[in-house]
Design an enzyme around this catalytic site. Structure first.
Site, PDB file in Angstrom:
ATOM      1  CE  LYS A   1      26.322  44.176  43.557  1.00  0.00           C
ATOM      2  NZ  LYS A   1      27.069  45.437  43.677  1.00  0.00           N
TER       3      LYS A   1
ATOM      4  CB  SER B   1      27.859  45.687  47.633  1.00  0.00           C
ATOM      5  OG  SER B   1      27.885  46.157  46.298  1.00  0.00           O
TER       6      SER B   1
ATOM      7  CB  SER C   1      30.568  47.406  45.136  1.00  0.00           C
ATOM      8  OG  SER C   1      30.093  47.724  46.403  1.00  0.00           O
TER       9      SER C   1
HETATM   10  N1  GLN Z   1      31.235  50.062  50.590  1.00  0.00           N
HETATM   11  C1  GLN Z   1      30.644  51.157  49.905  1.00  0.00           C
HETATM   12  C2  GLN Z   1      29.254  51.424  50.444  1.00  0.00           C
HETATM   13  O1  GLN Z   1      28.847  50.726  51.289  1.00  0.00           O
HETATM   14  C3  GLN Z   1      30.617  50.911  48.426  1.00  0.00           C
HETATM   15  C4  GLN Z   1      29.538  50.003  48.002  1.00  0.00           C
HETATM   16  C5  GLN Z   1      29.402  49.942  46.507  1.00  0.00           C
HETATM   17  O2  GLN Z   1      30.313  50.291  45.755  1.00  0.00           O
HETATM   18  N2  GLN Z   1      28.225  49.553  46.072  1.00  0.00           N
HETATM   19  O3  GLN Z   1      28.590  52.320  50.047  1.00  0.00           O
END
Ligand code: GLN
Length: 495
Positions: free
Chosen positions: A78, A159, A183
């Site tokens: 990532k 994400s 995410s």
């Molecule tokens: N969708 C969540 C957010 O936007 C989680 C994102 C994540 O786990 N990095 O914060």
């Protein structure tokens, strides 16, 4: 068998037996990336030449009898993990051109164990999102498609959408992700693969671009539960460079995947039966409980009374920490610098941050700054911290009655670009089943368990006690065996 169809465990065995070389395995994946990445945009940076060199070095190490546990295994990273000498963007324009002078601990450990990195995976900007649509480097296409609407552009989730899509499309055998509120688990579910967010503190956060430091955790994606276990063993461990990393022995997670679930008590939180949940999700959840009951587990209804407050609590705590963490992008220290000749310091900050951050990141910074501001701190941030403590207490009470919890991973299958993705609150609702684990610091695994009526994958989520990933893996592997999930995405290498 096409080399991109190996599991990690299978590839390790094949490399050991000399059925395939690391160079051949890497070249097959590089070819897959060349064919597929232009379509699905899963990788922001492809490091093919580096990878082939690393694979050759791996073959030489193996020949000398010095192979590590992941020797020659092609992975994607990532693009939130700093990789020495390789651009790291966090999906943001503000880090465009940033080449870290150091390596994150997690990626350093994967390299130490022999893994070969093929590229940096696309993500929502600064890991903020559930669709990968907030990336400054373009959307990622989910390699799965709807039976009745094959042209709909489905999101891979977020994400860590690029990581999940790359694994599902067979561009790599596994990938790293990070999970602040879902995410890893949500994109794993949307892409029909497995992914685990370990206990907070299990992996070092050193060298991972920070989003919300009290919630962020690294974890692996792979196509099987066992492969996630193999990757996590290399990623995990205490790191003196991260004071929140736990000084605990790293168990043999893969061995836990074969443990019986007989006699385990599996909790079903009654608050997770939320209004408007699609029938197929409820059905899959019941099916998962039946599978575990058939394998000898006992199903116990539990209550997590504050679960309904998890989402609003998360969307105060996470932006608050983000607004503080993102203060460092000022046009002076990293990446982008947007200054006019006559700019003073304040003007430099404002121009750089306005040009460098996308709309979702700006929204989070504004919400975070607001909830931390004098006059609102007590009403929002402090209140959210108190509710967070109650949510963690609910789980502690549950652990006296059950050994693991089964829940859906997401409230729907993958949606298409445009379907609610322009409404921030609608997007935040995707995280309803995942944020609780981050608020309480618990391990959570998403396992592909079935298909919706459109032929899209759905995931089940296993939660466990802090530092009891082994039980989580045992339960996840039992579901995987029972589900026997064989469906494949239309867009993949070797198809
Ligand atoms: N969708 C969540 C957010 O936007 C989680 C994102 C994540 O786990 N990095 O914060």
């Amino acid at each position: 068998m096409h080399p991109t169809d190996f599991t990690i465990a299978g590839a390790v065995a094949a490399l050991e037996e000399g059925v395939i070389s690391a160079e051949e395995l890497t070249r097959a994946h590089v070819a897959a990336i060349e064919a597929l990445n232009p379509k699905i945009n899963a990788l922001i940076t492809v490091t093919a030449e580096h990878a082939i060199e690393a694979a050759r070095a791996s073959d030489a190490k193996r020949a000398r009898g010095e192979a590590g546990p992941l020797e020659g295994i092609p992975l994607a990273i990532k693009d939130l993990f700093c990789t020495e000498g390789v651009q790291t963007t966090a999906g943001s324009k503000i880090l465009d051109g940033f080449i870290p002078p150091y390596e994150s601990t997690v990626t350093a450990q994967l390299k130490r164990d022999g893994a070969v990195f093929l590229g940096k995976a696309n993500l929502d900007e600064f890991a903020m999102g559930s669709s990968n649509l907030t990336s400054a480097y373009g959307a990622v296409l989910n390699p799965w498609s709807r039976r009745n609407d094959p042209d709909a552009r489905l999101v891979p989730g977020g994400s860590s959408g690029g990581s999940a899509a790359a694994v599902a499309a067979r561009m790599v055998l596994g990938a790293t992700g990070t999970d602040t509120g879902g995410s890893i688990r949500q994109p794993a579910a949307f892409c029909g693969i497995a992914g685990i967010k370990p206990t907070y503190g299990r992996c070092s956060r050193f060298g991972i671009v920070a989003y919300a430091s009290s919630l962020d955790q690294a974890g692996p994606f792979a196509r099987t539960v066992e492969d996630c276990a193999v990757l996590l063993r290399s990623m995990a461990g205490h790191d003196p460079k991260d004071s929140t990393s736990a000084d605990r022995a790293v168990p043999d997670f893969a061995a836990a995947c074969t443990r019986s679930v007989k006699g385990l008590r599996i909790g079903v939180p009654k608050e997770y039966h939320i209004d408007g949940m699609p029938a197929e999700i409820e059905k899959l959840w019941r099916q998962g409980l039946d599978w575990l009951r058939d394998a000898g587990a006992e199903i116990v209804e539990i209550s997590l009374p504050h679960a309904g407050y998890a989402l609003p609590t998360y969307y105060i705590v996470a932006p608050a920490e983000a607004s503080s963490n993102l203060a460092r992008y000022d046009g002076v220290r990293f990446g982008l610098r947007a200054a006019e000749k006559e700019s003073d310091l304040r003007d430099l900050y404002e121009r750089t941050r306005a040009a460098g951050f996308g709309p979702e990141v700006r929204r989070r910074i504004m919400i975070g700054t607001y909830v931390l501001s004098a006059g609102y701190y007590d009403a929002y941030y402090l209140k959210a911290q108190k509710v967070r403590a109650l949510i963690a207490r609910d789980f502690r009470e549950a652990w006296s009655k059950v050994d693991a919890i089964l829940a859906p991973a997401t409230p729907s299958a993958a949606f298409a670009e445009g379907e609610g993705s322009d409404d921030p609150v609608q997007m935040y609702l995707n995280d309803v089943f995942t944020v609780t684990a981050n608020l309480a610091g618990l391990p959570g695994l998403s396992v592909p368990a079935g298909l919706d009526p459109q032929g899209l994958p759905l995931g089940l989520q296993v939660l466990g006690r802090p530092f009891d990933e082994e039980t989580v893996f045992a339960v996840g592997a039992a579901i995987e065996r029972a589900a026997d999930f064989k469906a494949l995405p239309g867009m993949r290498a070797g198809a």
